[in-house]
Design a protein around this motif. Structure first.
Motif, PDB file in Angstrom:
ATOM      1  N   UNK A 118       0.837  -1.206   0.000  1.00 55.98           N
ATOM      2  CA  UNK A 118       0.000   0.000   0.000  1.00 55.98           C
ATOM      3  C   UNK A 118       0.869   1.253   0.000  1.00 55.98           C
ATOM      4  N   UNK A 119       0.487   2.194  -0.855  1.00 57.14           N
ATOM      5  CA  UNK A 119       1.192   3.474  -0.970  1.00 57.14           C
ATOM      6  C   UNK A 119       0.179   4.570  -0.651  1.00 57.14           C
ATOM      7  N   UNK A 120       0.445   5.348   0.394  1.00 56.63           N
ATOM      8  CA  UNK A 120      -0.481   6.422   0.763  1.00 56.63           C
ATOM      9  C   UNK A 120      -0.349   7.601  -0.202  1.00 56.63           C
ATOM     10  N   UNK A 121      -1.288   8.546  -0.083  1.00 55.56           N
ATOM     11  CA  UNK A 121      -1.200   9.739  -0.939  1.00 55.56           C
ATOM     12  C   UNK A 121       0.049  10.556  -0.627  1.00 55.56           C
ATOM     13  N   UNK A 122       0.442  10.604   0.638  1.00 60.81           N
ATOM     14  CA  UNK A 122       1.681  11.322   0.977  1.00 60.81           C
ATOM     15  C   UNK A 122       2.878  10.642   0.319  1.00 60.81           C
ATOM     16  N   UNK A 123       2.929   9.330   0.399  1.00 56.34           N
ATOM     17  CA  UNK A 123       4.037   8.587  -0.216  1.00 56.34           C
ATOM     18  C   UNK A 123       4.006   8.710  -1.737  1.00 56.34           C
ATOM     19  N   UNK A 124       2.813   8.663  -2.315  1.00 58.69           N
ATOM     20  CA  UNK A 124       2.678   8.761  -3.778  1.00 58.69           C
ATOM     21  C   UNK A 124       3.133  10.135  -4.266  1.00 58.69           C
ATOM     22  N   UNK A 125       2.751  11.169  -3.536  1.00 57.04           N
ATOM     23  CA  UNK A 125       3.178  12.521  -3.890  1.00 57.04           C
ATOM     24  C   UNK A 125       4.710  12.619  -3.875  1.00 57.04           C
ATOM     25  N   UNK A 126       5.322  12.080  -2.836  1.00 53.47           N
ATOM     26  CA  UNK A 126       6.783  12.177  -2.721  1.00 53.47           C
ATOM     27  C   UNK A 126       7.491  11.293  -3.743  1.00 53.47           C
ATOM     28  N   UNK A 127       6.958  10.109  -4.001  1.00 54.38           N
ATOM     29  CA  UNK A 127       7.566   9.231  -5.005  1.00 54.38           C
ATOM     30  C   UNK A 127       7.539   9.875  -6.389  1.00 54.38           C
ATOM     31  N   UNK A 128       6.439  10.516  -6.729  1.00 51.57           N
ATOM     32  CA  UNK A 128       6.371  11.173  -8.046  1.00 51.57           C
ATOM     33  C   UNK A 128       7.313  12.369  -8.098  1.00 51.57           C
ATOM     34  N   UNK A 129       7.468  13.082  -6.980  1.00 49.40           N
ATOM     35  CA  UNK A 129       8.441  14.180  -6.933  1.00 49.40           C
ATOM     36  C   UNK A 129       9.864  13.654  -7.094  1.00 49.40           C
ATOM     37  N   UNK A 130      10.174  12.563  -6.406  1.00 45.54           N
ATOM     38  CA  UNK A 130      11.506  11.974  -6.490  1.00 45.54           C
ATOM     39  C   UNK A 130      11.834  11.543  -7.919  1.00 45.54           C
ATOM     40  N   UNK A 131      10.860  10.865  -8.550  1.00 43.20           N
ATOM     41  CA  UNK A 131      11.117  10.416  -9.924  1.00 43.20           C
ATOM     42  C   UNK A 131      11.216  11.600 -10.873  1.00 43.20           C
ATOM     43  N   UNK A 132      10.402  12.625 -10.662  1.00 41.38           N
ATOM     44  CA  UNK A 132      10.502  13.823 -11.504  1.00 41.38           C
ATOM     45  C   UNK A 132      11.905  14.424 -11.405  1.00 41.38           C
ATOM     46  N   UNK A 133      12.436  14.485 -10.182  1.00 47.28           N
ATOM     47  CA  UNK A 133      13.809  14.981 -10.011  1.00 47.28           C
ATOM     48  C   UNK A 133      14.816  14.057 -10.689  1.00 47.28           C
ATOM     49  N   UNK A 134      14.603  12.737 -10.547  1.00 50.06           N
ATOM     50  CA  UNK A 134      15.508  11.785 -11.186  1.00 50.06           C
ATOM     51  C   UNK A 134      15.501  11.899 -12.695  1.00 50.06           C
ATOM     52  N   UNK A 135      14.328  12.019 -13.279  1.00 53.09           N
ATOM     53  CA  UNK A 135      14.223  12.159 -14.736  1.00 53.09           C
ATOM     54  C   UNK A 135      14.811  13.495 -15.198  1.00 53.09           C
ATOM     55  N   UNK A 136      14.610  14.532 -14.388  1.00 48.79           N
ATOM     56  CA  UNK A 136      15.197  15.832 -14.728  1.00 48.79           C
ATOM     57  C   UNK A 136      16.716  15.740 -14.746  1.00 48.79           C
ATOM     58  N   UNK A 137      17.271  14.937 -13.837  1.00 47.05           N
ATOM     59  CA  UNK A 137      18.730  14.815 -13.748  1.00 47.05           C
ATOM     60  C   UNK A 137      19.335  14.130 -14.968  1.00 47.05           C
TER      61      UNK A 137
END
Length: 547
Positions: free
Chosen positions: A51-70
């Motif tokens: 299970x992934x909460x909305x808080x975790x989902x928000x942060x995971x998408x932010x993390x991946x966005x930063x990773x893809x930007x890099x």
């Protein structure tokens, strides 16, 4: 003025559904950020017990966005997603929305050649995929526009003891090649959980390139904007007036690589703060167990899925009463199957209709109360016309003609194909290529694909009418009717049928059955029995491949 300008279908729409609404001009990612703020501890994604909460989902998408930007992804870049259903698909989609990139949807069953065509047509910079699919991407990498591959595994989020059952047919984990242009999905998450989302012009900025299923030839990239998607989801939320924010549970059993599943079973429930229960692929046992144990509130399907579930030997052992309605697109649903699901769940089976070019289904029957004979009524804020395809003039109500659609979910056209766009989109009106009629009661009824019309000795034969007759025979599981060339009559009717397990039927018996119910020129002259049909990504029968 068009006879359809007065919107005669409004009389048929559920009186509790508003006739007009204000549509927000927002980026797609705002659905997630708003639900995160409202329901941070609610479960956003459930994957076999993980299970992934909305808080975790928000942060995971932010993390991946930063990773893809890099690794060089920026606003406007096209990035393909080529995966089975999994949490990484959802994370990848919303991360790319936050970057302002354009998601190029590529189904997991696509061949290397098909992938290369879509990658180069879209000019995709990168691709997010799975470990066992990497080899297929490497085959075409040097011929493509790709600069990088991101790969994860279906096992990354899979718990030791999957619930309510293990996914069916999942390949074993495979090592991800250690190469300069290949990145592990999980390693790209080693980034900050904060991200400054791209500024989006919702009406102009593309969110998705959704390639057509290719039923009429070479696939085309349909340009879907942020406004198309947010308008669709907003209308869908209001149409289902019994939904409760923070409490909805949506199963994902259709491929997220298709617009039907992506917008209706991922983006819509995320906008509602609901739980998205992800299944890798459809399997009848798995979907029944999922609905039973998770108490799913709504279910999307295609007729093939309902036909398989209706034949399930243990169907009545599962509690499906939590499902308020079953929305079914792709083809009409035989009445006997509708009755099975109304009996076992108490919910309506609501037929719907949509095209890749309309973002998703924009014609839908009543979700509650008495459904009406036909595929339903246009979406909120959507207009239709029905024209004579030869003259372009409106046909009277009750007569069959080509369906034209106009509204906020209609695409701007095809990616870098101005000639194709001008043929299909005319002054904001989308030519559907489908024959329909509008009843006096205001309900749209599907007649057939304009290009699938069969002409026997000068008489028009609509395949759907013959198919609906064949479905009345108790031995039939599925049927597809096509035209075959004939020197004397121009064309004759051919029926291809799949029998229910354990049933037997002869060609002359089915022909005799049809003779009792159809005009002579509509009766199949040829019957072919098949074990299965070629299908599109969401399971619709691919008639082009039958000819």
């Amino acid at each position: 003025m068009s006879i359809y300008s007065s919107r005669p279908w409004l009389q048929a729409i559920d009186p509790l559904v508003p006739r007009e609404i204000d549509l927000p001009e927002i980026p797609v990612y705002k659905f997630l950020s708003d639900s995160f703020k409202k329901f941070p501890s609610n479960i956003a994604i459930c994957y076999y017990g993980t299970e992934i909460t909305y808080a975790e989902f928000e942060y995971l998408t932010n993390k991946l966005a930063n990773g893809l930007k890099s690794i060089g992804v920026k606003k406007g870049d096209r990035v393909a997603i080529h995966m089975d259903n999994c949490p990484q698909y959802a994370i990848g989609f919303f991360a790319l929305m936050k970057l302002g990139a354009v998601v190029v949807q590529i189904g997991p069953m696509a061949s290397a050649k098909e992938i290369l065509t879509m990658i180069n047509d879209s000019g995709a910079k990168g691709i997010i995929t799975l470990d066992f699919l990497v080899g297929k991407i490497q085959e075409i990498f040097d011929e493509s526009s790709l600069e990088f591959i991101v790969a994860g595994s279906l096992h990354d989020y899979l718990p030791i003891n999957p619930f309510p059952c293990a996914p069916f047919g999942v390949p074993d984990p495979q090592p991800i090649p250690n190469q300069e242009n290949i990145f592990e999905f999980n390693k790209l998450l080693n980034q900050s959980g904060q991200f400054n989302c791209a500024d989006i012009n919702p009406r102009e900025d593309l969110a998705v390139l959704q390639y057509t299923s290719g039923t009429t030839g070479m696939p085309k990239g349909v340009m879907i904007t942020h406004f198309n998607i947010t308008s669709y989801v907003t209308c869908a939320k209001i149409l289902d007036y019994k939904n409760v924010e923070g409490e909805e549970v949506y199963p994902v059993n259709l491929p997220l690589s298709h617009n039907y599943a992506m917008f209706q079973t991922l983006v819509l429930p995320i906008a509602l703060g609901g739980k998205v229960v992800i299944m890798v692929r459809f399997h009848p046992d798995e979907i029944l167990k999922t609905i039973h144990h998770h108490r799913c509130t709504c279910c999307r399907a295609v007729p093939t899925i309902l036909a398989m579930l209706a034949q399930h030997p243990k169907l009545e052992e599962f509690d499906l009463t939590s499902v308020r309605h079953w929305i079914v697109g792709g083809a009409p649903v035989p009445e006997k199957i509708v009755n099975v699901f109304k009996k076992i769940s108490g919910g309506n089976v609501a037929e719907g209709y949509g095209l890749t070019e309309t973002t998703s289904g924009v014609i839908i029957n009543r979700l509650y109360g008495q459904t009406l004979a036909g595929m339903g009524m246009p979406f909120i804020e959507t207009d239709i016309r029905i024209i004579n395809p030869g003259t372009g003039e409106d046909v009277p109500i009750g007569e069959a003609g080509e369906l034209l659609i106009k509204g906020p979910t209609v695409s701007a056209g095809y990616w870098e194909k101005p000639e194709e766009t001008s043929k299909t989109f005319e002054s904001g009106w989308l030519h559907s290529g489908d024959l329909v009629r509008l009843t006096q009661e205001g309900v749209l009824q599907f007649v057939d694909r304009l290009k699938e019309l069969i002409i026997v000795a000068g008489f028009n034969v609509y395949p759907s009418e013959v198919e609906n007759t064949i479905y009345q025979h108790p031995s039939i599981m599925e049927a597809a009717v096509i035209g075959m060339s004939d020197e004397r009559q121009g064309e004759v009717v051919k029926a291809m049928v799949r029998l229910k397990p354990g049933f037997e039927l002869k060609e002359d018996e089915l022909i005799a059955f049809c003779q009792e119910k159809l005009s002579p020129y509509k009766v199949p002259k040829i019957v072919q029995f098949v074990e299965d049909f070629p299908r599109t990504a969401v399971g619709k029968i691919l008639k082009r491949a039958l000819r």
